[in-house]
Design a protein around this motif. Structure first.
Motif, PDB file in Angstrom:
ATOM      1  N   GLY A 157      14.573  -5.321   9.112  1.00 12.94           N
ATOM      2  CA  GLY A 157      15.529  -5.026   8.044  1.00 12.94           C
ATOM      3  C   GLY A 157      14.972  -5.273   6.659  1.00 12.94           C
ATOM      4  N   LYS A 158      14.241  -6.350   6.491  1.00 13.99           N
ATOM      5  CA  LYS A 158      13.674  -6.679   5.182  1.00 13.99           C
ATOM      6  C   LYS A 158      12.660  -5.633   4.755  1.00 13.99           C
ATOM      7  N   GLU A 159      11.818  -5.188   5.709  1.00 18.40           N
ATOM      8  CA  GLU A 159      10.768  -4.227   5.381  1.00 18.40           C
ATOM      9  C   GLU A 159      11.342  -2.869   4.990  1.00 18.40           C
ATOM     10  N   ILE A 160      12.331  -2.382   5.724  1.00 20.22           N
ATOM     11  CA  ILE A 160      12.885  -1.061   5.402  1.00 20.22           C
ATOM     12  C   ILE A 160      13.605  -1.094   4.050  1.00 20.22           C
ATOM     13  N   CYS A 161      14.218  -2.223   3.714  1.00 23.50           N
ATOM     14  CA  CYS A 161      14.866  -2.348   2.407  1.00 23.50           C
ATOM     15  C   CYS A 161      13.829  -2.410   1.286  1.00 23.50           C
ATOM     16  N   SER A 162      12.696  -3.062   1.547  1.00 22.67           N
ATOM     17  CA  SER A 162      11.617  -3.110   0.547  1.00 22.67           C
ATOM     18  C   SER A 162      11.056  -1.722   0.298  1.00 22.67           C
ATOM     19  N   LEU A 163      10.872  -0.938   1.372  1.00 26.90           N
ATOM     20  CA  LEU A 163      10.386   0.426   1.218  1.00 26.90           C
ATOM     21  C   LEU A 163      11.383   1.272   0.434  1.00 26.90           C
ATOM     22  N   SER A 164      12.670   1.058   0.694  1.00 28.03           N
ATOM     23  CA  SER A 164      13.709   1.784  -0.032  1.00 28.03           C
ATOM     24  C   SER A 164      13.673   1.437  -1.520  1.00 28.03           C
ATOM     25  N   ARG A 165      13.418   0.194  -1.831  1.00 30.87           N
ATOM     26  CA  ARG A 165      13.331  -0.210  -3.235  1.00 30.87           C
ATOM     27  C   ARG A 165      12.114   0.418  -3.902  1.00 30.87           C
ATOM     28  N   TYR A 166      10.988   0.491  -3.188  1.00 29.12           N
ATOM     29  CA  TYR A 166       9.817   1.196  -3.723  1.00 29.12           C
ATOM     30  C   TYR A 166      10.174   2.642  -4.066  1.00 29.12           C
ATOM     31  N   ALA A 167      10.933   3.276  -3.175  1.00 29.96           N
ATOM     32  CA  ALA A 167      11.343   4.669  -3.425  1.00 29.96           C
ATOM     33  C   ALA A 167      12.205   4.767  -4.678  1.00 29.96           C
ATOM     34  N   GLY A 168      13.107   3.811  -4.847  1.00 33.51           N
ATOM     35  CA  GLY A 168      13.979   3.826  -6.013  1.00 33.51           C
ATOM     36  C   GLY A 168      13.236   3.588  -7.311  1.00 33.51           C
ATOM     37  N   ILE A 169      12.250   2.704  -7.285  1.00 34.55           N
ATOM     38  CA  ILE A 169      11.490   2.373  -8.490  1.00 34.55           C
ATOM     39  C   ILE A 169      10.663   3.563  -8.970  1.00 34.55           C
ATOM     40  N   ILE A 228       0.826  -1.215   0.000  1.00 36.31           N
ATOM     41  CA  ILE A 228       0.000   0.000   0.000  1.00 36.31           C
ATOM     42  C   ILE A 228       0.858   1.262   0.000  1.00 36.31           C
ATOM     43  N   SER A 229       2.143   1.120   0.319  1.00 32.16           N
ATOM     44  CA  SER A 229       3.033   2.286   0.314  1.00 32.16           C
ATOM     45  C   SER A 229       3.567   2.606  -1.081  1.00 32.16           C
ATOM     46  N   GLU A 230       3.483   1.662  -2.008  1.00 31.70           N
ATOM     47  CA  GLU A 230       4.086   1.871  -3.331  1.00 31.70           C
ATOM     48  C   GLU A 230       3.541   3.095  -4.052  1.00 31.70           C
ATOM     49  N   PRO A 231       2.202   3.313  -4.096  1.00 29.71           N
ATOM     50  CA  PRO A 231       1.711   4.533  -4.760  1.00 29.71           C
ATOM     51  C   PRO A 231       2.148   5.807  -4.059  1.00 29.71           C
ATOM     52  N   VAL A 232       2.366   5.750  -2.753  1.00 33.14           N
ATOM     53  CA  VAL A 232       2.824   6.924  -2.008  1.00 33.14           C
ATOM     54  C   VAL A 232       4.208   7.342  -2.498  1.00 33.14           C
ATOM     55  N   PHE A 233       5.098   6.374  -2.645  1.00 32.57           N
ATOM     56  CA  PHE A 233       6.434   6.670  -3.157  1.00 32.57           C
ATOM     57  C   PHE A 233       6.387   7.076  -4.631  1.00 32.57           C
ATOM     58  N   ARG A 234       5.454   6.534  -5.365  1.00 31.40           N
ATOM     59  CA  ARG A 234       5.362   6.846  -6.793  1.00 31.40           C
ATOM     60  C   ARG A 234       5.050   8.316  -7.030  1.00 31.40           C
ATOM     61  N   ASP A 235       4.450   8.963  -6.025  1.00 31.02           N
ATOM     62  CA  ASP A 235       4.090  10.375  -6.154  1.00 31.02           C
ATOM     63  C   ASP A 235       5.067  11.294  -5.410  1.00 31.02           C
ATOM     64  N   ILE A 256      19.256   2.078  -5.007  1.00 31.73           N
ATOM     65  CA  ILE A 256      19.928   2.110  -6.314  1.00 31.73           C
ATOM     66  C   ILE A 256      19.384   1.008  -7.217  1.00 31.73           C
ATOM     67  N   GLU A 257      19.132  -0.156  -6.665  1.00 29.72           N
ATOM     68  CA  GLU A 257      18.543  -1.255  -7.431  1.00 29.72           C
ATOM     69  C   GLU A 257      17.192  -0.834  -8.007  1.00 29.72           C
TER      70      GLU A 257
END
Length: 383
Positions: free
Chosen positions: A252-264, A216-223, A294-295
């Motif tokens: 650790g896994k969750e914060i890295c997933s959120l970081s990847r959403y931000a990068g995408i 549910i956070s992915e659209p938030v980062f997309r904007d 970066i990924e």
């Protein structure tokens, strides 16, 4: 002139980094050295250290960013095509404001040149300086903070890592269009602060809500334009933070997933990690957070700005006395919702813009429920 604020990588640290194998990330990075500064016309991502911790209070320790750099450059890169440069550090000035000024100028220069700065703090009040870096770009800014607090502080407080957001709201020029908090913990925020988030139509997502469904956070980062991570949002058992113990937070896994959403996100143009004060213990996680960002940048789909609608499926949902329009990408299967807004002070000239959303928002509309993000965005377009 802006890059005169940057000091080169420490020579001894650079020797250690360069001794890593050609397969490590270090071999893919261009470094600011005593003898050479990277050609910014050839880079896509710039890493900048800012060891400024005065905003964290009198008991704040000095940030030793060498641990983070060693951990980061010891990782192996993916199949990345982006050119990365480490521009060195902005050292603390005579006052916090001096540091803010230097960071603002560096960020402004990089973003203007379509280079994504990754800022390694330092205390989180540096987010204010990054935000001010957008002043010359003449655009509204969407800020996303991964944080257990809203950092509003008290009105009479000087700017700090726990009050910087108040300054963003109040100070002119006011370029903030939207603020979203990911992972706030209710017991760290007063009811008045929570009510203020609602009153300003900002988006706030509780820790449990995000942990139950990270997507549910992915659209938030997309904007988002600017993403700021407070390491206090991560529980200490995963971050290694022994100075400011956090029993709850993202793992650790969750914060890295959120970081990847931000990068995408095609829109995110600056990224920062702040409030890490157990440098050696926290550095492996910080390095991985940066790696995942970066990924994500490498796998951007280039769907923003929204161009031709030929590659999207349009869905129209009748709801009460109006139709709500959704678009679904054929390429990534991501969703957008059409938001009406007015372009003059008399609210007469109506246009439409697109807001990232989820498939669940579409299903909610089909069930005759207005999506919350649609409602808040429309309210902003009217007031």
């Amino acid at each position: 002139m802006e890059f005169d604020f940057l000091t080169p990588i420490d020579t001894d640290l650079l020797i250690d980094i360069k001794n890593l194998s050609s397969q490590h990330l270090s071999s893919k990075v261009v470094f600011h050295t005593e003898d050479d500064f990277p050609d910014i016309s050839k880079i896509n991502i710039a890493i900048v250290g800012v060891p400024e911790n005065r905003g964290a209070g009198e008991n704040a320790t000095t940030s030793d960013l060498s641990f983070i750099r060693k951990e980061l450059y010891n990782l192996f890169p993916g199949n990345w095509s982006k050119i990365i440069a480490d521009l060195g550090d902005i050292l603390p000035g005579n006052s916090k404001e001096d540091t803010y000024f230097a960071l603002q100028k560096v960020v402004s220069k990089l973003v203007k040149n379509k280079i994504i700065p990754i800022i390694i703090g330092g205390s989180q009040d540096l987010t204010y300086a990054i935000y001010r870096g957008y002043d010359d770009l003449e655009q509204m800014v969407n800020l996303v903070s991964i944080d257990n607090k809203f950092d509003l502080g008290k009105q009479q407080e000087t700017i700090s890592s726990e009050s910087y957001f108040s300054k963003i709201i109040v100070d002119e020029p006011n370029n903030l269009f939207n603020y979203s908090n990911i992972g706030f913990q209710t017991y760290y925020n007063s009811q008045e602060e929570i009510d203020l988030m609602e009153k300003l139509f900002f988006d706030a997502y509780r820790l449990g809500e995000i942990c139950n469904n990270l997507s549910i956070s992915e659209p938030v980062f997309r904007d988002a334009d600017l993403v700021s991570i407070d390491l206090n949002s991560v529980k200490s058992s995963d971050s290694g933070n022994l100075n400011n113990y956090q029993p709850n937070g993202f793992n650790g896994k969750e914060i890295c997933s959120l970081s990847r959403y931000a990068g995408i996100s095609d829109k995110v143009s600056s990224f920062g990690v702040f409030n890490h004060f157990s440098a050696k213990q926290e550095s492996p996680l910080i390095a991985q957070i940066i790696w995942y960002f970066i990924e994500g940048v490498h796998y951007r789909s280039n769907e923003y700005p929204f161009g031709s609608k030929d590659n999207y499926i349009k869905y129209t949902v009748p709801l009460d006395d109006e139709d709500i329009v959704f678009y679904k990408s054929n390429k990534t299967e991501r969703w957008w919702i059409e938001i009406p807004f007015f372009t003059n002070s008399h609210n007469k000239l109506k246009k439409n813009t697109l807001l990232p959303c989820t498939h669940d928002d579409y299903l909610a509309a089909c069930n005759q429920e207005f999506p919350e993000r649609w409602w808040k965005a429309q309210r902003k377009s009217i007031i």
